[in-house]
Scaffold this active site. Sequence first.
Site, PDB file in Angstrom:
ATOM      1  N   TYR A   1       0.622   6.626 -16.247  1.00  0.00           N
ATOM      2  CA  TYR A   1       0.149   6.273 -14.912  1.00  0.00           C
ATOM      3  C   TYR A   1      -0.663   4.975 -14.975  1.00  0.00           C
ATOM      4  O   TYR A   1      -0.448   4.061 -14.179  1.00  0.00           O
ATOM      5  CB  TYR A   1      -0.706   7.411 -14.343  1.00  0.00           C
ATOM      6  CG  TYR A   1      -1.165   7.175 -12.928  1.00  0.00           C
ATOM      7  CD1 TYR A   1      -0.357   7.531 -11.856  1.00  0.00           C
ATOM      8  CD2 TYR A   1      -2.400   6.591 -12.660  1.00  0.00           C
ATOM      9  CE1 TYR A   1      -0.769   7.318 -10.550  1.00  0.00           C
ATOM     10  CE2 TYR A   1      -2.824   6.380 -11.359  1.00  0.00           C
ATOM     11  CZ  TYR A   1      -1.998   6.744 -10.306  1.00  0.00           C
ATOM     12  OH  TYR A   1      -2.415   6.523  -9.013  1.00  0.00           O
TER      13      TYR A   1
ATOM     14  N   HIS B   1       0.355   1.168 -13.386  1.00  0.00           N
ATOM     15  CA  HIS B   1      -0.519   0.475 -12.440  1.00  0.00           C
ATOM     16  C   HIS B   1      -1.041  -0.851 -13.002  1.00  0.00           C
ATOM     17  O   HIS B   1      -1.309  -1.777 -12.244  1.00  0.00           O
ATOM     18  CB  HIS B   1      -1.671   1.378 -11.997  1.00  0.00           C
ATOM     19  CG  HIS B   1      -1.264   2.324 -10.913  1.00  0.00           C
ATOM     20  ND1 HIS B   1      -0.547   3.476 -11.172  1.00  0.00           N
ATOM     21  CD2 HIS B   1      -1.426   2.266  -9.579  1.00  0.00           C
ATOM     22  CE1 HIS B   1      -0.302   4.093 -10.030  1.00  0.00           C
ATOM     23  NE2 HIS B   1      -0.813   3.376  -9.041  1.00  0.00           N
TER      24      HIS B   1
ATOM     25  N   TYR C   1      -9.008  -1.753  -3.102  1.00  0.00           N
ATOM     26  CA  TYR C   1      -8.284  -0.511  -3.358  1.00  0.00           C
ATOM     27  C   TYR C   1      -8.584  -0.055  -4.774  1.00  0.00           C
ATOM     28  O   TYR C   1      -8.329  -0.778  -5.724  1.00  0.00           O
ATOM     29  CB  TYR C   1      -6.790  -0.772  -3.157  1.00  0.00           C
ATOM     30  CG  TYR C   1      -5.853   0.424  -3.226  1.00  0.00           C
ATOM     31  CD1 TYR C   1      -6.296   1.718  -3.392  1.00  0.00           C
ATOM     32  CD2 TYR C   1      -4.489   0.225  -3.111  1.00  0.00           C
ATOM     33  CE1 TYR C   1      -5.421   2.788  -3.441  1.00  0.00           C
ATOM     34  CE2 TYR C   1      -3.589   1.284  -3.147  1.00  0.00           C
ATOM     35  CZ  TYR C   1      -4.061   2.565  -3.314  1.00  0.00           C
ATOM     36  OH  TYR C   1      -3.192   3.613  -3.361  1.00  0.00           O
TER      37      TYR C   1
ATOM     38  N   TRP D   1       8.389   2.181  -5.030  1.00  0.00           N
ATOM     39  CA  TRP D   1       7.245   2.525  -5.883  1.00  0.00           C
ATOM     40  C   TRP D   1       7.108   4.051  -5.968  1.00  0.00           C
ATOM     41  O   TRP D   1       6.925   4.599  -7.046  1.00  0.00           O
ATOM     42  CB  TRP D   1       5.965   1.894  -5.350  1.00  0.00           C
ATOM     43  CG  TRP D   1       4.768   2.200  -6.185  1.00  0.00           C
ATOM     44  CD1 TRP D   1       3.776   3.095  -5.893  1.00  0.00           C
ATOM     45  CD2 TRP D   1       4.416   1.635  -7.454  1.00  0.00           C
ATOM     46  NE1 TRP D   1       2.840   3.111  -6.891  1.00  0.00           N
ATOM     47  CE2 TRP D   1       3.206   2.228  -7.862  1.00  0.00           C
ATOM     48  CE3 TRP D   1       5.010   0.689  -8.275  1.00  0.00           C
ATOM     49  CZ2 TRP D   1       2.571   1.907  -9.066  1.00  0.00           C
ATOM     50  CZ3 TRP D   1       4.381   0.358  -9.471  1.00  0.00           C
ATOM     51  CH2 TRP D   1       3.180   0.962  -9.849  1.00  0.00           C
ATOM     52  N   TRP D   2       7.208   4.713  -4.819  1.00  0.00           N
ATOM     53  CA  TRP D   2       7.144   6.178  -4.840  1.00  0.00           C
ATOM     54  C   TRP D   2       8.231   6.762  -5.718  1.00  0.00           C
ATOM     55  O   TRP D   2       7.979   7.671  -6.519  1.00  0.00           O
ATOM     56  CB  TRP D   2       7.287   6.743  -3.432  1.00  0.00           C
ATOM     57  CG  TRP D   2       6.138   6.509  -2.518  1.00  0.00           C
ATOM     58  CD1 TRP D   2       4.882   6.056  -2.838  1.00  0.00           C
ATOM     59  CD2 TRP D   2       6.133   6.709  -1.112  1.00  0.00           C
ATOM     60  NE1 TRP D   2       4.104   5.974  -1.707  1.00  0.00           N
ATOM     61  CE2 TRP D   2       4.849   6.368  -0.638  1.00  0.00           C
ATOM     62  CE3 TRP D   2       7.091   7.139  -0.205  1.00  0.00           C
ATOM     63  CZ2 TRP D   2       4.498   6.451   0.702  1.00  0.00           C
ATOM     64  CZ3 TRP D   2       6.751   7.229   1.135  1.00  0.00           C
ATOM     65  CH2 TRP D   2       5.458   6.893   1.576  1.00  0.00           C
TER      66      TRP D   2
END
Length: 98
Positions: free
Chosen positions: A11, A15, A34, A70-71
Amino acid sequence: MFLKKGCEEEYQRRHAAIWPELAQMIKEQGVSDYSIFWDSETNLLFAVQKCDKETNTQDTTDTDPVTQRWWDAMADIMEVNPDNSPVSVPLKEVFHLD
């Protein structure tokens, strides 16, 4: 959001290499700040965004193609809905201090 056990490093790796077009699209949507926080004991992810508009990146009502890709790319390491959007729980802000 919920990270699958054993996927913590992956993960973070994904990112760290966020797609430039996704980062640009997020900024164009009015997100100026963010952050995602990870609770290592529960594998819960907490996203915090400063938004100039009423929408945020968790809004699934009108998903653009970049976000959908992306999802799809993240679906193998997160708990997702049928459309591959991350399972998320909106939280009510109970305190804020500037």
